[in-house]
Motif scaffolding. Structure first.
Motif, PDB file in Angstrom:
ATOM      1  N   GLY A 184       0.813  -1.215   0.000  1.00 16.85           N
ATOM      2  CA  GLY A 184       0.000   0.000   0.000  1.00 16.85           C
ATOM      3  C   GLY A 184       0.847   1.266   0.000  1.00 16.85           C
ATOM      4  O   GLY A 184       0.504   2.259  -0.658  1.00 16.85           O
ATOM      5  N   ASP A 185       1.971   1.236   0.717  1.00 17.43           N
ATOM      6  CA  ASP A 185       2.877   2.386   0.718  1.00 17.43           C
ATOM      7  C   ASP A 185       3.507   2.573  -0.657  1.00 17.43           C
ATOM      8  O   ASP A 185       3.706   3.708  -1.117  1.00 17.43           O
ATOM      9  CB  ASP A 185       3.973   2.204   1.771  1.00 17.43           C
ATOM     10  N   TYR A 186       3.823   1.459  -1.306  1.00 16.90           N
ATOM     11  CA  TYR A 186       4.431   1.537  -2.635  1.00 16.90           C
ATOM     12  C   TYR A 186       3.442   2.142  -3.639  1.00 16.90           C
ATOM     13  O   TYR A 186       3.815   2.994  -4.451  1.00 16.90           O
ATOM     14  CB  TYR A 186       4.857   0.140  -3.094  1.00 16.90           C
ATOM     15  N   VAL A 187       2.197   1.713  -3.555  1.00 17.04           N
ATOM     16  CA  VAL A 187       1.170   2.257  -4.455  1.00 17.04           C
ATOM     17  C   VAL A 187       1.017   3.757  -4.240  1.00 17.04           C
ATOM     18  O   VAL A 187       0.950   4.542  -5.201  1.00 17.04           O
ATOM     19  CB  VAL A 187      -0.175   1.531  -4.239  1.00 17.04           C
ATOM     20  N   SER A 188       0.968   4.176  -2.980  1.00 19.83           N
ATOM     21  CA  SER A 188       0.820   5.612  -2.685  1.00 19.83           C
ATOM     22  C   SER A 188       1.983   6.414  -3.248  1.00 19.83           C
ATOM     23  O   SER A 188       1.797   7.496  -3.813  1.00 19.83           O
ATOM     24  CB  SER A 188       0.712   5.825  -1.174  1.00 19.83           C
ATOM     25  N   ALA A 189       3.199   5.872  -3.099  1.00 16.82           N
ATOM     26  CA  ALA A 189       4.374   6.568  -3.631  1.00 16.82           C
ATOM     27  C   ALA A 189       4.328   6.628  -5.146  1.00 16.82           C
ATOM     28  O   ALA A 189       4.680   7.645  -5.759  1.00 16.82           O
ATOM     29  CB  ALA A 189       5.646   5.866  -3.161  1.00 16.82           C
ATOM     30  N   TRP A 190       3.877   5.534  -5.768  1.00 16.02           N
ATOM     31  CA  TRP A 190       3.793   5.479  -7.239  1.00 16.02           C
ATOM     32  C   TRP A 190       2.856   6.553  -7.761  1.00 16.02           C
ATOM     33  O   TRP A 190       3.179   7.283  -8.698  1.00 16.02           O
ATOM     34  CB  TRP A 190       3.327   4.087  -7.659  1.00 16.02           C
ATOM     35  N   TYR A 191       1.688   6.659  -7.141  1.00 16.93           N
ATOM     36  CA  TYR A 191       0.733   7.672  -7.590  1.00 16.93           C
ATOM     37  C   TYR A 191       1.167   9.076  -7.183  1.00 16.93           C
ATOM     38  O   TYR A 191       0.835  10.059  -7.859  1.00 16.93           O
ATOM     39  CB  TYR A 191      -0.666   7.364  -7.059  1.00 16.93           C
ATOM     40  N   GLY A 192       1.908   9.185  -6.079  1.00 12.67           N
ATOM     41  CA  GLY A 192       2.373  10.498  -5.655  1.00 12.67           C
ATOM     42  C   GLY A 192       3.454  11.055  -6.559  1.00 12.67           C
ATOM     43  O   GLY A 192       3.439  12.233  -6.923  1.00 12.67           O
ATOM     44  N   LYS A 193       4.397  10.190  -6.958  1.00 15.31           N
ATOM     45  CA  LYS A 193       5.500  10.638  -7.814  1.00 15.31           C
ATOM     46  C   LYS A 193       5.135  10.588  -9.286  1.00 15.31           C
ATOM     47  O   LYS A 193       5.695  11.324 -10.108  1.00 15.31           O
ATOM     48  CB  LYS A 193       6.725   9.755  -7.580  1.00 15.31           C
TER      49      LYS A 193
END
Length: 344
Positions: A320-329
């Motif tokens: 979930g953290d990886y997904v958030s970072a992917w969409y954030g960056k």
């Protein structure tokens, strides 16, 4: 509800002769006119071959490419045709009918009909693409009432296709595990209860195709992506410094490794950077099925693939953290997985 004016298809059908600035890629990211590679193919693996031969071929493709095509996969040809047909039928509907299924533009990866991959207004250069995203697994997420009713078999086809893609993804993950000398179910168990989305992408003709991308260069965030495409062509995979055309092949399914598979295999297998280009003559359609961990799953390298000679290459990560970072960056090559690298 999103405005129809935001849809790329509406823009293309309006007869514009120049691409709006928001779609123009910086020069270093544009497809190079007249410079297409002559090498036409990623590896093709026939799953009907003997077990050892299949495992060897998949291992080589995963190590060297991160993307390959499979034939002899057991998914009925008629279903592949039907899935492309219902997708094309949706995008042939009048705009006012399509817009009834608009996704929430403020929520990343929300289900339905959209155009923006990210949810912010400042999400960089836009892709020359519209799409319909279906939430299909686990079945608790699957609600066909949110999907089109035309053609009449749309929902039935999408459900059957989802089930077939689940079986194929599981089969491929088993073969990948075995090709590494891991227990057959290792990668599938590491993924856990899989989350599956099916995205139909529609790439309208573009008046200036050398200035835009249908889908910008990126690696997929999850475990594995299974993709079918029509015969127009436009999917490209990065091999070294060269963009290679993933040639449309009758009844083939393109297999694209995602970042979590690279993490789980400690970098032995590579996620594939890929993109979509467009043309000025005809629309292109593809159907991508994403097979990913749940957001509560922690992903880490298989201990059996970590040793003194092959040290740990990636930090473990809550998906979930990886997904958030992917969409954030935003998607940009492999910068998201690169952020997990451990300096050797």
């Amino acid at each position: 509800m999103a405005s129809a004016a935001q849809r790329v298809q509406v823009l293309a059908e309006s007869g514009v002769s120049h691409v709006p600035p928001s779609y123009v890629q910086p020069p270093e990211h544009r497809p190079l006119a007249g410079c297409r590679p002559t090498f036409s193919g990623v590896p093709v693996v026939d799953l009907r071959a003997s077990g050892d031969d299949v495992r060897w071929a998949i291992g080589e493709a995963c190590r060297s490419w991160g993307v390959f095509q499979v034939i002899g996969h057991g998914v009925p040809s008629e279903l592949l045709v039907s899935m492309r047909q219902v997708g094309a039928a949706f995008f042939n509907l009048p705009t006012e009918e399509r817009i009834k299924f608009a996704c929430d533009p403020k929520v990343p990866a929300s289900e339905g009909y959209g155009s923006r991959m990210l949810a912010t207004e400042n999400d960089g250069v836009l892709d020359w693409r519209d799409y319909f995203d279906h939430h299909t697994l686990p079945e608790s997420r699957r609600n066909p009432d949110r999907w089109p009713t035309y053609p009449p078999n749309y929902r039935k086809v999408a459900v059957e296709y989802s089930d077939q893609m689940k079986l194929l993804a599981q089969r491929l993950l088993h073969l990948m595990s075995e090709s590494l000398g891991l227990p057959s179910s290792y990668i599938e168990d590491a993924v856990g209860e899989a989350y599956q989305n099916i995205t139909i992408s529609y790439y309208p003709p573009c008046p200036q195709p050398d200035l835009v991308l249908g889908l910008q260069a990126h690696s997929d965030m999850g475990a594995v992506t299974l993709l079918i495409q029509d015969d127009v062509g436009g999917l490209e995979a990065l091999k070294g410094e060269e963009w290679i055309n993933v040639q449309p092949t009758s009844d083939a399914i393109v297999v694209i490794l995602g970042d979590q598979t690279e993490v789980m295999t400690n970098g032995v297998y590579k996620s594939a950077v890929h993109r979509a280009i467009v043309n000025s003559r005809q629309a292109r359609l593809s159907v991508a099925t994403f097979y990913d961990p749940s957001k509560q799953k922690r992903i880490s390298a298989a201990p059996m693939l970590v040793s003194e000679s092959s040290p740990l290459r990636y930090r473990d990560v809550l998906y979930g953290d990886y997904v958030s970072a992917w969409y954030g960056k935003g998607p940009d090559g492999k910068r998201n997985i690169d952020a997990l690298r451990i300096n050797q």
